[in-house]
Scaffold this motif. Sequence first.
Motif, PDB file in Angstrom:
ATOM      1  N   ARG A 137       0.831  -1.212   0.000  1.00  0.00           N
ATOM      2  CA  ARG A 137       0.000   0.000   0.000  1.00  0.00           C
ATOM      3  C   ARG A 137       0.865   1.262   0.000  1.00  0.00           C
ATOM      4  NH1 ARG A 137      -3.285  -1.888   5.050  1.00  0.00           N
ATOM      5  NH2 ARG A 137      -4.271  -3.712   4.153  1.00  0.00           N
ATOM      6  N   PRO A 138       0.485   2.254  -0.793  1.00  0.00           N
ATOM      7  CA  PRO A 138       1.266   3.496  -0.877  1.00  0.00           C
ATOM      8  C   PRO A 138       1.473   4.183   0.474  1.00  0.00           C
ATOM      9  CG  PRO A 138      -0.328   3.415  -2.650  1.00  0.00           C
ATOM     10  CD  PRO A 138      -0.629   2.245  -1.745  1.00  0.00           C
ATOM     11  N   GLU A 139       0.465   4.167   1.354  1.00  0.00           N
ATOM     12  CA  GLU A 139       0.627   4.836   2.654  1.00  0.00           C
ATOM     13  C   GLU A 139       1.662   4.119   3.527  1.00  0.00           C
ATOM     14  OE1 GLU A 139      -3.174   2.285   3.025  1.00  0.00           O
ATOM     15  OE2 GLU A 139      -2.297   3.586   1.505  1.00  0.00           O
ATOM     16  N   MET A 140       1.801   2.800   3.370  1.00  0.00           N
ATOM     17  CA  MET A 140       2.829   2.073   4.128  1.00  0.00           C
ATOM     18  C   MET A 140       4.210   2.347   3.536  1.00  0.00           C
ATOM     19  SD  MET A 140       3.356   0.365   6.769  1.00  0.00           S
ATOM     20  CE  MET A 140       4.987  -0.092   7.340  1.00  0.00           C
ATOM     21  N   LEU A 141       4.311   2.408   2.229  1.00  0.00           N
ATOM     22  CA  LEU A 141       5.577   2.766   1.596  1.00  0.00           C
ATOM     23  C   LEU A 141       6.036   4.149   2.076  1.00  0.00           C
ATOM     24  CD1 LEU A 141       4.846   1.642  -2.080  1.00  0.00           C
ATOM     25  CD2 LEU A 141       6.192   0.414  -0.351  1.00  0.00           C
ATOM     26  N   ALA A 142       5.092   5.079   2.146  1.00  0.00           N
ATOM     27  CA  ALA A 142       5.421   6.434   2.600  1.00  0.00           C
ATOM     28  C   ALA A 142       5.898   6.435   4.048  1.00  0.00           C
ATOM     29  CB  ALA A 142       4.207   7.341   2.428  1.00  0.00           C
ATOM     30  N   GLU A 143       5.299   5.599   4.907  1.00  0.00           N
ATOM     31  CA  GLU A 143       5.716   5.537   6.312  1.00  0.00           C
ATOM     32  C   GLU A 143       7.126   4.952   6.448  1.00  0.00           C
ATOM     33  OE1 GLU A 143       3.520   6.545   9.595  1.00  0.00           O
ATOM     34  OE2 GLU A 143       3.992   7.721   7.805  1.00  0.00           O
TER      35      GLU A 143
END
Length: 127
Positions: A26-32
């Motif tokens: 998921r993009p939000e996990m990659l960002a974190e």
Amino acid sequence: MTRVAFQLQVRPELLDEYVARHSPVRPEMLAEIAAAGRRDYSLFLGAGGTLFGYYATDDDRAAQAYLAASPVAARWEAEMSRFFVGLDGRPDQAATSLTEVFHLEDQLAAASATDSSATTDTEGRAS
């Protein structure tokens, strides 16, 4: 920079689903992960579900603390925890760390420094 490697064991019956969950993450996990300061992050899956991970960071304690406090990471890790054998706690916090025994760039730099010092005389001139 610190290089960190770790090992986990994926449940063999869940291997296909585990791989699918990472294609893509998921993009939000990659960002974190990036916001935590981890980079050059890779996972490698071996025979029987042995998983090896690697990442680089400037401050691993700070990266771990950031992810431990992240609601996004907490949700991801809660979902992912069922994939692992013999793990107490969140996978991102409880993985078994591996000891680095060789790094090419470090050894090349050390060899170059040794070669450079051996080719100068006591007044700093090349011999």
